[in-house]
Every structure is written in structure tokens, then in C-alpha cells.
Design a protein around this motif. Sequence first.
Motif, PDB file in Angstrom:
ATOM      1  N   GLY A 199      -8.517 -35.369  27.194  1.00 11.66           N
ATOM      2  CA  GLY A 199      -9.545 -34.475  27.706  1.00 11.66           C
ATOM      3  C   GLY A 199      -9.685 -33.279  26.787  1.00 11.66           C
ATOM      4  O   GLY A 199      -9.072 -33.235  25.719  1.00 11.66           O
ATOM      5  N   PRO A 200     -10.474 -32.283  27.192  1.00 15.55           N
ATOM      6  CA  PRO A 200     -10.682 -31.128  26.335  1.00 15.55           C
ATOM      7  C   PRO A 200      -9.377 -30.364  26.109  1.00 15.55           C
ATOM      8  O   PRO A 200      -8.558 -30.239  27.026  1.00 15.55           O
ATOM      9  N   PHE A 201      -9.200 -29.870  24.889  1.00 14.14           N
ATOM     10  CA  PHE A 201      -8.030 -29.069  24.536  1.00 14.14           C
ATOM     11  C   PHE A 201      -8.549 -27.747  23.992  1.00 14.14           C
ATOM     12  O   PHE A 201      -9.318 -27.710  23.033  1.00 14.14           O
ATOM     13  N   THR A 202      -8.127 -26.657  24.617  1.00 13.78           N
ATOM     14  CA  THR A 202      -8.578 -25.326  24.223  1.00 13.78           C
ATOM     15  C   THR A 202      -7.417 -24.544  23.646  1.00 13.78           C
ATOM     16  O   THR A 202      -6.288 -24.627  24.158  1.00 13.78           O
ATOM     17  N   ALA A 203      -7.693 -23.789  22.587  1.00 16.98           N
ATOM     18  CA  ALA A 203      -6.690 -22.915  21.978  1.00 16.98           C
ATOM     19  C   ALA A 203      -7.253 -21.513  21.839  1.00 16.98           C
ATOM     20  O   ALA A 203      -8.429 -21.334  21.529  1.00 16.98           O
ATOM     21  N   VAL A 204      -6.385 -20.541  22.103  1.00  7.58           N
ATOM     22  CA  VAL A 204      -6.683 -19.127  21.886  1.00  7.58           C
ATOM     23  C   VAL A 204      -5.790 -18.683  20.736  1.00  7.58           C
ATOM     24  O   VAL A 204      -4.574 -18.835  20.805  1.00  7.58           O
TER      25      VAL A 204
END
Length: 165
Positions: free
Chosen positions: A14-19
Amino acid sequence: MTNAFVSTVDTPIGPFTAVVAPDGAVLASGWTGTADDLLPQVSPSLRPVELTARRDLGQVTRAVRAYHGGDLDVIADVPVRQRGGAFTEQAWEALRTVPAGKPISYADHALLAGRPAAVRAAASACARNAATLFVPCHRVVRTGGAIGDFRWGPAAKRWLLAHES
């Protein structure tokens, strides 16, 4: 911290988000489509006030794609910045030494972090880990091999462990 960058990429889970901080260090990451799910895990002293969306975060984006594509060691080279107590930070560093395909127990994690009796504290460090994937808390399982908890769900943890085996 005043500013950071955020990006989301599609992965098989699924979507993978990084800050990511301006210097490229991961502040938070996980299998979600929004930074709102990530920011509460970031230490207040590191939490950005403003996020700027970017399509590509350079080394971080390349590492996420390469890892999901089968290059399991690429995540070790990505800088991470987290703050916690002394043992928690030591436990996060210890997680970065656990090789892909060689999951350890929470008791082994406590030992690796230098405090064999601190099994609960080691488990708590996993739960408080903001930089999921880059600090691979998914590689810690219960004694006997049961999956255990994972912020992004048991199906994601199973996929990651199978991907690494």
C-alpha cells in the motif's frame, strides 16, 4: 524543526509515506497515505511545523522502491533522526543491526540493546519507533515466532517478514 518534506510512494503493501528533514534524515515513515498518521510519533523537539510535499525525496524514495523491489539492505544506508530516552535510542540503533531474514525475539532485542532484563522497554521502543522500515521493528517477533504487534497491521508485518526470508 520548522520545515520538512513529505512524499508518498506506492508499494506492494500500500502507500508508504516518509517525512524527511532538510538534510535527508528520516523523521517518520510508514505504510499510510498521509503524514497525519506519522507526525504524532515524532518527538516534539523534531516535529516539523510545516511540510512541503515532494514527488521524490532522493535517497529515501530510491531506498523505499529498491527495498520493496528486493534490495533488502538498502534501508541501512538511509539516515534516521529520532529522539527518546537513552535506552529507547539505544534500542532503535540495535534494530538497525538486525539483518533482513533473521527476525529476533523481544528478549533478544533487549539483549542486543544492552539490557537483557528490559524486554518490556525494548517492546516499547518498537511501538514508539517513528521511522518504520528504516528502523526495522518489523524484524522483532514474539518468543516462539508469533508475529506480535505492528502499527501498520499484522498483514503488513507478515508481508515484510516473508519478503525478507
